[in-house]
Motif scaffolding. Structure first.
Motif, PDB file in Angstrom:
ATOM      1  N   LYS A  55       1.030  -1.269   0.095  1.00 10.54           N
ATOM      2  CA  LYS A  55       0.103   0.012   0.051  1.00 10.54           C
ATOM      3  C   LYS A  55       0.704   1.117   0.039  1.00 10.54           C
ATOM      4  N   ARG A  56       2.104   1.135   0.676  1.00  7.24           N
ATOM      5  CA  ARG A  56       2.940   2.262   0.783  1.00  7.24           C
ATOM      6  C   ARG A  56       4.161   1.717   0.628  1.00  7.24           C
ATOM      7  N   TYR A  57       4.876   2.242  -0.617  1.00  8.86           N
ATOM      8  CA  TYR A  57       6.206   1.666  -0.806  1.00  8.86           C
ATOM      9  C   TYR A  57       7.100   2.546  -1.162  1.00  8.86           C
ATOM     10  N   GLN A  58       8.339   2.629  -0.543  1.00 12.04           N
ATOM     11  CA  GLN A  58       9.402   3.439  -1.063  1.00 12.04           C
ATOM     12  C   GLN A  58      10.519   2.772  -1.598  1.00 12.04           C
ATOM     13  N   PHE A  59      10.984   3.427  -3.014  1.00 14.78           N
ATOM     14  CA  PHE A  59      11.912   2.778  -3.643  1.00 14.78           C
ATOM     15  C   PHE A  59      12.893   3.852  -4.381  1.00 14.78           C
ATOM     16  N   ARG A  60      13.636   3.359  -4.953  1.00 10.38           N
ATOM     17  CA  ARG A  60      14.603   4.187  -5.915  1.00 10.38           C
ATOM     18  C   ARG A  60      14.655   3.735  -7.099  1.00 10.38           C
ATOM     19  N   VAL A  61      14.707   4.456  -8.300  1.00 10.73           N
ATOM     20  CA  VAL A  61      14.873   4.008  -9.623  1.00 10.73           C
ATOM     21  C   VAL A  61      16.129   4.499 -10.266  1.00 10.73           C
ATOM     22  N   VAL A  62      17.015   3.610 -10.578  1.00  9.83           N
ATOM     23  CA  VAL A  62      18.308   4.186 -11.026  1.00  9.83           C
ATOM     24  C   VAL A  62      18.030   4.665 -12.495  1.00  9.83           C
ATOM     25  N   PRO A  63      18.733   5.568 -13.184  1.00 10.08           N
ATOM     26  CA  PRO A  63      18.581   5.950 -14.512  1.00 10.08           C
ATOM     27  C   PRO A  63      18.516   4.695 -15.383  1.00 10.08           C
ATOM     28  N   GLY A  64      17.353   4.513 -16.288  1.00 15.06           N
ATOM     29  CA  GLY A  64      17.450   3.410 -17.259  1.00 15.06           C
ATOM     30  C   GLY A  64      16.904   2.438 -16.362  1.00 15.06           C
ATOM     31  N   GLY A  65      16.677   2.419 -15.277  1.00 10.97           N
ATOM     32  CA  GLY A  65      16.032   1.021 -14.652  1.00 10.97           C
ATOM     33  C   GLY A  65      14.725   1.302 -14.522  1.00 10.97           C
ATOM     34  N   SER A  66      13.799   0.346 -13.927  1.00  6.71           N
ATOM     35  CA  SER A  66      12.559   0.217 -13.620  1.00  6.71           C
ATOM     36  C   SER A  66      12.230  -0.698 -12.641  1.00  6.71           C
ATOM     37  N   ARG A  67      11.068  -0.221 -11.934  1.00  5.99           N
ATOM     38  CA  ARG A  67      10.599  -1.010 -11.011  1.00  5.99           C
ATOM     39  C   ARG A  67       9.266  -1.456 -11.178  1.00  5.99           C
ATOM     40  N   GLN A  68       9.049  -2.631 -10.729  1.00  9.32           N
ATOM     41  CA  GLN A  68       7.534  -3.235 -11.205  1.00  9.32           C
ATOM     42  C   GLN A  68       7.001  -3.418  -9.793  1.00  9.32           C
ATOM     43  N   LEU A  69       5.864  -2.909  -9.857  1.00  6.69           N
ATOM     44  CA  LEU A  69       4.961  -3.357  -8.325  1.00  6.69           C
ATOM     45  C   LEU A  69       3.629  -4.119  -8.889  1.00  6.69           C
ATOM     46  N   THR A  70       3.350  -4.950  -8.129  1.00  3.73           N
ATOM     47  CA  THR A  70       2.362  -5.754  -8.621  1.00  3.73           C
ATOM     48  C   THR A  70       1.382  -5.789  -7.647  1.00  3.73           C
ATOM     49  N   TYR A  71      -0.117  -6.075  -8.054  1.00  3.09           N
ATOM     50  CA  TYR A  71      -1.186  -6.009  -7.165  1.00  3.09           C
ATOM     51  C   TYR A  71      -1.971  -6.894  -7.574  1.00  3.09           C
ATOM     52  N   ASN A  72      -2.864  -7.428  -6.695  1.00  8.55           N
ATOM     53  CA  ASN A  72      -3.817  -8.395  -7.225  1.00  8.55           C
ATOM     54  C   ASN A  72      -5.204  -7.439  -6.571  1.00  8.55           C
ATOM     55  N   LEU A  73      -5.991  -7.427  -7.472  1.00 10.42           N
ATOM     56  CA  LEU A  73      -7.132  -6.763  -7.283  1.00 10.42           C
ATOM     57  C   LEU A  73      -8.369  -7.555  -7.141  1.00 10.42           C
ATOM     58  N   TYR A  74      -9.198  -7.492  -6.403  1.00  9.89           N
ATOM     59  CA  TYR A  74     -10.284  -8.306  -6.193  1.00  9.89           C
ATOM     60  C   TYR A  74     -11.577  -7.414  -6.158  1.00  9.89           C
ATOM     61  N   PRO A  75     -12.309  -7.533  -7.399  1.00  9.23           N
ATOM     62  CA  PRO A  75     -13.210  -6.773  -7.609  1.00  9.23           C
ATOM     63  C   PRO A  75     -14.509  -7.081  -6.720  1.00  9.23           C
ATOM     64  N   ARG A  76     -15.150  -6.209  -6.341  1.00 11.87           N
ATOM     65  CA  ARG A  76     -16.218  -6.604  -5.314  1.00 11.87           C
ATOM     66  C   ARG A  76     -17.617  -6.308  -5.929  1.00 11.87           C
ATOM     67  N   LEU A  77     -17.526  -5.753  -6.869  1.00  6.92           N
ATOM     68  CA  LEU A  77     -18.843  -5.224  -7.618  1.00  6.92           C
ATOM     69  C   LEU A  77     -18.699  -5.399  -9.112  1.00  6.92           C
ATOM     70  N   SER A  78     -19.873  -5.158  -9.956  1.00  5.52           N
ATOM     71  CA  SER A  78     -19.384  -5.163 -11.297  1.00  5.52           C
ATOM     72  C   SER A  78     -19.596  -3.844 -11.906  1.00  5.52           C
ATOM     73  N   GLY A  79     -19.454  -3.725 -13.016  1.00  7.72           N
ATOM     74  CA  GLY A  79     -19.650  -2.496 -13.764  1.00  7.72           C
ATOM     75  C   GLY A  79     -18.251  -1.767 -14.013  1.00  7.72           C
ATOM     76  N   ARG A  80     -18.484  -0.514 -14.267  1.00 13.49           N
ATOM     77  CA  ARG A  80     -16.966   0.248 -14.545  1.00 13.49           C
ATOM     78  C   ARG A  80     -16.818   0.764 -13.033  1.00 13.49           C
ATOM     79  N   LEU A  81     -15.812   0.331 -12.802  1.00 18.91           N
ATOM     80  CA  LEU A  81     -15.311   0.799 -11.222  1.00 18.91           C
ATOM     81  C   LEU A  81     -13.934   1.363 -11.554  1.00 18.91           C
ATOM     82  N   THR A  82     -13.589   2.384 -10.520  1.00 19.52           N
ATOM     83  CA  THR A  82     -12.676   3.083 -10.370  1.00 19.52           C
ATOM     84  C   THR A  82     -11.526   2.261  -9.751  1.00 19.52           C
ATOM     85  N   LEU A  83     -10.299   2.297 -10.450  1.00 16.36           N
ATOM     86  CA  LEU A  83      -9.214   1.455  -9.705  1.00 16.36           C
ATOM     87  C   LEU A  83      -8.710   2.121  -8.592  1.00 16.36           C
ATOM     88  N   PRO A  84      -7.842   1.470  -7.809  1.00 14.70           N
ATOM     89  CA  PRO A  84      -7.182   2.270  -6.624  1.00 14.70           C
ATOM     90  C   PRO A  84      -6.041   2.852  -7.434  1.00 14.70           C
TER      91      PRO A  84
END
Lengths: 1113, 139
Positions: free
Chosen positions: A1031-1060
């Protein structure tokens, strides 16, 4: 009995004003002691004086007087006039005496130098000469002066003053009367100086004379000496005139005239009175003009004539009175004319011509009176009573009476003889020779002062005079001219008079052509000639045609020359007729008002014989202006017959569009033994009938049924019909197909040299430049017309010609198709033309728009580096035609963008074979009217940032019905901007989710900058999802580098939902810093919503397929 | 009064001419014809200045020993000419004007006749009567 010519001349000259009166009186200076014939220096002296007179204002008359000349003696001075009875008014010799014989000043020239060695001898010689002259002039008051002719200029001769005084004393002269004239180069200047001195001297002399005359007046009595009053005033006026005192002279002459009028008159003295009145009036009028008082001159003259016109005197001398009146008008005209030459302006109603005309009038009266005198068998009396008529003592006195005894009748018998002599002389005078010059100067004046009609009238009078004097040739010429003028003004009574005069003269001089012309003028229907005269003239014309002399005119003697004149004629005699109805009524006209080009002109000639006998009509000729005559044969025209001849005049192709008119009509009358005659009518454009027909006025009845004198040559009707076959409206850019169809009719031969001409009507330059005509391989703008040779067309066949017209702008156009052709007609090769105008509406084929959106379908104007945008192109067929889109092409700024190849994504798998750069996905799509096509093309920005050039979107299409030429229509694509993107966040998530089924979302944070970023990611919770991950994550990204953050979302409702919603915070040195721009740019294109499907009741479903189909959209 | 009255058409052709003495008619034809010189000059002179407000009466045209000639021109260029004897000094300019006015009125009435063709000689009896009155002096 005829009076000898010299007597007649003498008589005539005795009637003239005396010469000495007419000349302007001059100061009379006499030179004594000069011998110009023998001595050279004397000749130069005389020349110096006489030649300088031209420039000098003094009027001086120099006379060379011999030394021993006798001068007329002065009469003894009377102290009383009590018993003196004057014998007449003006003495004949008096003027001559003062002008020539008696000098006012006598100048004695003497060769003497101051330093002459023989001074004394010469002084005596000089004084003796002075004395001799003085003795000769002893009774006169003539001034004397001495001029010493010296070899050299006087200079400062010491003896000069002394010797001059000496000489003056010896000659008994005042010192002022001695001059010196050195013979040097400046002789003429000396002469001029001396001349003014002489003039001064003469002035004193004349002044003295004037005073003396004035003194006489005191002694005269009104009762006895009225004639002397006149004489003295005349002398006074004369001397004043010499002194150049014009005002005084004028007054004196006027007074003299007034005194003259008071004289008692009898028939015997009237002649003298009139002569003196004329002399005085002459002086008065001339001086009035000289003093610029023309009104006074005219008034005096009028009064003079008024006073004396009625005073005819004895009836048997009425002829003399007419002559006198004529003479008055003549001299006044001459004086007036002289004044005009000196610069006096004259006007139309007051000029010398009027007076010359009156003089001529009285001259004619004089002739009539003289002719009426009963002088049958009278013998000219002998001795001649008129002898010495120029030598009478007094002006105007009868030569046969005793000198000076004019008052009472002495001898009745001699008086009768004298009158008879005058009458006989008058009868012998050729008055015409006197009148004709008067008329001719009157004519010239009338011409000068804009009186053409007056001139014509005088020309008639002159012709009458010529006729009376027997000069019929001149009379005929004059009358011929005048006749034309009167006829042009349609003064028929005058025409009749002039033509009758002319006819007489022409008859008497045996001139055939003028005779016929005058007769024709009288025979014209418009002229009110009496019927019996008409019949006579008609008969005479017919007699002439039969080569017989005409009957003499009434009152004329038979002219003998006619048979010879008629025998000499071999060529046809031209007779120009001005009226349609003379002898023959002739009306010519065109058969129609319009003729087609190449068709012959028909001319109808209606002839009616107006004369009483048949006319041997041989041929009739009609000439159309600008070409030769056309001849038609005729036959004899019986009296009263009427005939219509029709002539075909061949056509001329060059006359197209012009007006042709009839110029002349000529009838040749000829038969054996008959005088050939050519009657001609000139039908000029000024012709009355033509004039009327041109202005649409009613024309005479016989003419109404015929056409006019002119006709118009119009083009022939077109042989071809021209139509255009096409499918409007035209679309912008396409090659519009238009088929011109030329169909020939069957009314003639084949049509050759067909040329089709295509041009734009009334187009501005811009439109013309944007319109092309395509023919074969040729394509040219229509700013110039296109000429297409099309060969020939047979009758009833047609010729089709396909043309392409390309319009690059949407404005409507007027296209003109014109066909020119030649056709063979009876008159030659005829040109024809037909035109057809095609109105062409030009519309745009599509409405096209291209817009740029982000992957989230939001409109964008800028794309981050390395990011992808979508370009959505929409094409709507707005035209009325079905259009096939062959391909589309999107072109972007290649340095910044890569257009994704859509090939792989084609659903039907067809690829563009021609290897065109990919970027458009539409292939072979048919659009019905009002249908739309949309395509979406992805473009990926490169790494470099910057403002891109606008791209373009090209559609290649054609009308479905015309397959050949593809047309490309280009629409601009938006100019996307590429902005730098140092920090990029992408989300990797499925296309949609399912309720209560976890879905994985992977955010990748990439650092594209050269710095290390220290970041804090905070995931904001969302109502629709439960998520697992940091939920809260501090990190550094070096030049040219990248960081991936993975989340699993569990939709509770149907329809067009706002993403976190992920939030990033930049940290620097362990503390958060504000970098909103950077963060916003990174997060802007992250998806914010996702579609969550409700859970399916059944089994599993193909989520992947569904995802793909959504992507394709 | 007048010894000759004439009406001249627009193109200077005579439309009407009446003389007191029929024997002298030819002479008056010449007199009237020559008077046209002066008429034309006067018309040309006035035409330049004020064409519309022109005085129709042209005044005395010219005079000879025997006659005085007066002119009048209508706006349609019809000219009237009256000739009086030079000896007749009693006649005043005003009377001449009145005569011209009567003549003009008579001419206008005559032209109003629909059967009259313009520029043809005048044969109307009423017009002739009026002119004869002028010539004989009866009014």
């Amino acid at each position: 009995m005829a009076v000898p010519q010299e007597k007649v001349d003498a008589y005539l000259s005795s009637l003239d004003l005396p010469e000495e009166l007419k000349q302007v009186p001059q100061v009379n200076v006499g030179f004594v002691g000069l011998d110009p014939k023998n001595v050279e220096t004397h000749k130069t002296i005389v020349d110096a004086f006489t030649s300088s007179r031209k420039v000098d204002t003094h009027g001086i008359h120099y006379s060379i007087i011999a030394g021993d000349r006798e001068f007329p003696p002065a009469k003894p001075k009377r102290t009383t006039y009590e018993w003196f009875l004057p014998k007449g008014i003006l003495k004949r010799k008096w003027m001559k005496k003062h002008l020539y014989d008696l000098p006012a000043v006598v100048i004695i020239f003497f060769d003497l130098d101051w330093g002459d060695p023989a001074w004394n001898e010469k002084k005596i010689g000089c004084s003796s000469r002075v004395k001799a002259i003085r003795a000769a002039l002893t009774t006169q008051q003539t001034r004397l002066a001495v001029v010493l002719v010296q070899r050299a200029a006087a200079g400062d001769d010491p003896q000069a003053a002394e010797r001059a005084a000496d000489l003056c004393a010896a000659c008994d002269l005042p010192p002022k009367s001695l001059w010196v004239l050195p013979i040097t180069d400046h002789l003429s200047q000396y002469a001029m100086r001396l001349e003014s001195a002489f003039y001064e001297l003469a002035q004193t002399y004349y002044h003295q004379r004037v005073k003396a005359i004035r003194a006489h007046r005191e002694l005269l009595s009104k009762s006895h000496h009225q004639a002397l009053f006149v004489r003295h005033q005349f002398k006074l006026g004369f001397f004043c005139e010499v002194r150049q005192d014009m005002a005084a002279a004028y007054k004196a002459y006027q007074q003299g005239y007034a005194h003259l009028l008071e004289l008692p008159t009898t028939d015997l003295t009237l002649c003298e009175l009139k002569v003196v009145a004329a002399m005085l009036s002459f002086k008065v009028c001339r001086l009035a003009f000289r003093q610029n008082l023309p009104r006074d001159a005219i008034a005096h003259f009028r009064r003079h004539v008024e006073l004396f016109r009625a005073r005819v005197g004895p009836q048997e001398l009425a002829v003399e009175h007419c002559g006198w009146l004529a003479q008055q008008y003549q001299w006044f005209g001459e004086v007036f004319d002289q004044a005009i030459q000196m610069g006096l302006p004259a006007i139309q109603t007051q000029h010398p011509g009027l007076y010359f005309e009156q003089a001529a009038l009285h001259g004619r009266k004089r002739h009539q009176t003289a002719a009426a005198l009963p002088l049958d068998g009278a013998q000219y009396p002998s001795p001649d009573p008129l002898a010495g008529s120029l030598e009478t003592d007094f002006f105007g006195q009868r030569p046969w009476r005793p000198a000076g005894r004019n008052v009472e009748l002495m001898d009745t018998e001699r008086e009768k003889l004298g009158v008879l002599a005058i009458q006989l002389c008058e009868r012998s005078v050729n008055h015409h020779n006197l009148v004709i010059p008067l008329l001719s100067s009157a004519i010239s004046h009338f011409k000068k002062y804009h009186c053409p009609r007056m001139k014509e009238r005088l020309m008639v009078q002159m012709a009458e005079e010529y006729a009376l004097s027997g000069d019929h040739d001149k009379a005929v010429i004059l009358l011929g001219k005048v006749l034309l003028l009167y006829r042009s003004e349609r003064w028929w009574p005058l025409v009749v008079q002039v033509a009758s005069l002319g006819l007489r003269s022409a008859y008497l001089s045996c001139q055939l052509e003028p005779y016929l012309a005058m007769a024709a003028a009288l025979l014209s229907a418009a002229v009110p000639t009496p019927a019996e005269q008409r019949a006579r003239l008609d008969a005479n014309v017919h007699r002439l045609m039969a080569r017989q002399p005409p009957e003499p005119e009434p009152g004329c003697a038979v002219a003998a020359g006619w048979p010879a004149a008629l025998a000499a004629v071999h060529q046809p005699v031209p007779l120009e007729l001005s009226s349609r109805d003379t002898l023959v009524s002739c009306s010519a006209s065109f058969g129609a008002a319009r003729y087609q080009q190449g068709r012959p002109l028909t001319v109808r000639l209606r002839l009616a014989n107006l004369s009483a006998a048949p006319l041997p009509l041989q041929t009739a000729r009609v000439a159309v202006a600008g070409r030769g005559a056309q001849t038609a044969a005729g036959g004899p025209l019986p009296a009263g017959a009427e005939r219509v001849l029709t002539l075909d005049v061949p056509a001329r192709l060059a006359e197209l569009g012009s007006v042709v008119w009839l110029e002349t009509v000529a009838l040749e009358l000829a038969a054996p033994d008959c005088l050939p005659l050519r009657l001609e009518w000139k039908l000029s454009l000024g012709d009355e009938q033509l004039h009327q027909s041109m202005f649409g006025l009613p024309v005479g009845a016989p003419f109404a049924e015929l056409g006019g004198l002119c006709a118009t040559v119009v083009p022939r009707p077109a042989r071809l019909t021209l139509a255009a076959d096409h499918r409007p409206p035209a679309l912008v850019g396409e090659v519009y197909q238009l088929e011109a169809c030329l169909t020939c009719d069957d009314l003639g031969a084949e049509v050759t040299d067909l040329v089709l001409e295509v041009s734009l009507l009334g187009a501005d330059e811009e439109t013309a430049k944007n319109t092309f005509v395509v023919y074969g391989d040729m394509c040219q703008p229509l700013s110039q017309p296109l000429q297409l040779p099309c060969g020939s067309v047979q009758p009833l066949a047609s010729c089709r010609q396909l043309l392409g017209v390309q319009c690059l702008t949407a404005a409507g156009r007027q296209l003109q198709l014109a066909a020119r052709y030649s056709e063979q007609t009876e008159a030659g090769l005829c040109q024809g033309r037909v035109a057809h105008t095609v109105g062409l509406e030009v519309v745009h084929p599509f409405q096209m728009s291209v817009r740029a959106v982000a992957l989230t379908l939001e409109p964008v104007e800028a794309v981050g580096a390395d990011q992808t945008a979508l370009l959505i192109a929409q094409i709507t067929n707005t035209g009325p035609h079905t259009v096939r889109l062959r391909s589309t092409l999107l072109q972007m700024d290649e340095t910044l963008f890569t257009v994704c190849d859509s090939e792989g994504e084609e659903e039907d798998g067809t690829t563009s074979e021609d290897g065109a750069p990919a970027g458009g996905g539409l292939r072979d799509l048919v659009l019905q009217p009002m249908e739309s096509a949309t395509e979406c093309v992805a473009v990926t920005a490169g790494a470099a940032a910057g403002a891109a050039q606008p791209g373009s979107y090209t559609v290649i299409w054609n009308r479905s019905e015309w397959d050949d030429r593809p047309v490309s229509t280009v629409s601009p694509a938006p100019a996307l901007q590429v902005v730098p993107c140092p920090l990029q966040v992408t989300a990797d998530l499925p296309a949609h989710g399912t309720v209560r089924t976890p879905l994985a979302v992977r955010y990748t944070v990439t650092n594209r900058s050269a710095h290390v970023y220290s970041l804090m990611m905070l995931m904001e919770p969302s109502d629709g999802f439960i998520f697992a991950g940091n939920k809260r994550y501090q990190f550094r990204v070096v030049p040219g580098g990248s960081r991936q953050l993975t989340y699993n979302l569990y939709p509770r409702l149907s329809g067009r939902l706002t993403l976190p919603r992920p939030r990033l915070t930049l940290y620097r040195d362990g503390a958060p810093v504000e970098a909103a721009e950077l963060i916003d740019a990174a997060l802007r294109h992250l998806p914010t919503h996702i579609c969550v499907m409700p859970q399916e009741k059944g089994g599993p479903h193909d989520v992947q397929g569904l995802t793909d189909s959504i992507r394709a959209l | 009064m007048a010894v000759c009255v004439a009406v001249i058409g627009k193109e200077n052709a005579p439309l009407y001419l009446l003389t007191a003495d029929p024997a002298a008619e030819l002479q008056f034809h010449y007199t009237v014809h020559t008077a046209l010189d002066v008429v034309e000059e006067k018309l040309a002179a006035t035409g330049k200045t004020a064409a519309d407000s022109r005085e129709l009466y042209l005044g005395a045209l010219y005079s000879t020993e025997e006659h005085r000639v007066f002119g009048y021109a209508t706006n349609t260029k019809i000219k009237f000419i009256i000739v009086v004897e030079a000896a007749n000094v009693s006649i005043r300019d005003n009377e001449i004007r009145t005569m011209f006015r009567r003549l003009h009125a008579a001419y206008t009435d005559m032209v109003c006749n629909p059967f009259y063709l313009p520029a043809r000689p005048i044969t109307a009896r009423a017009f002739d009567r009026t002119v004869r009155q002028m010539v004989t002096g009866a009014s």
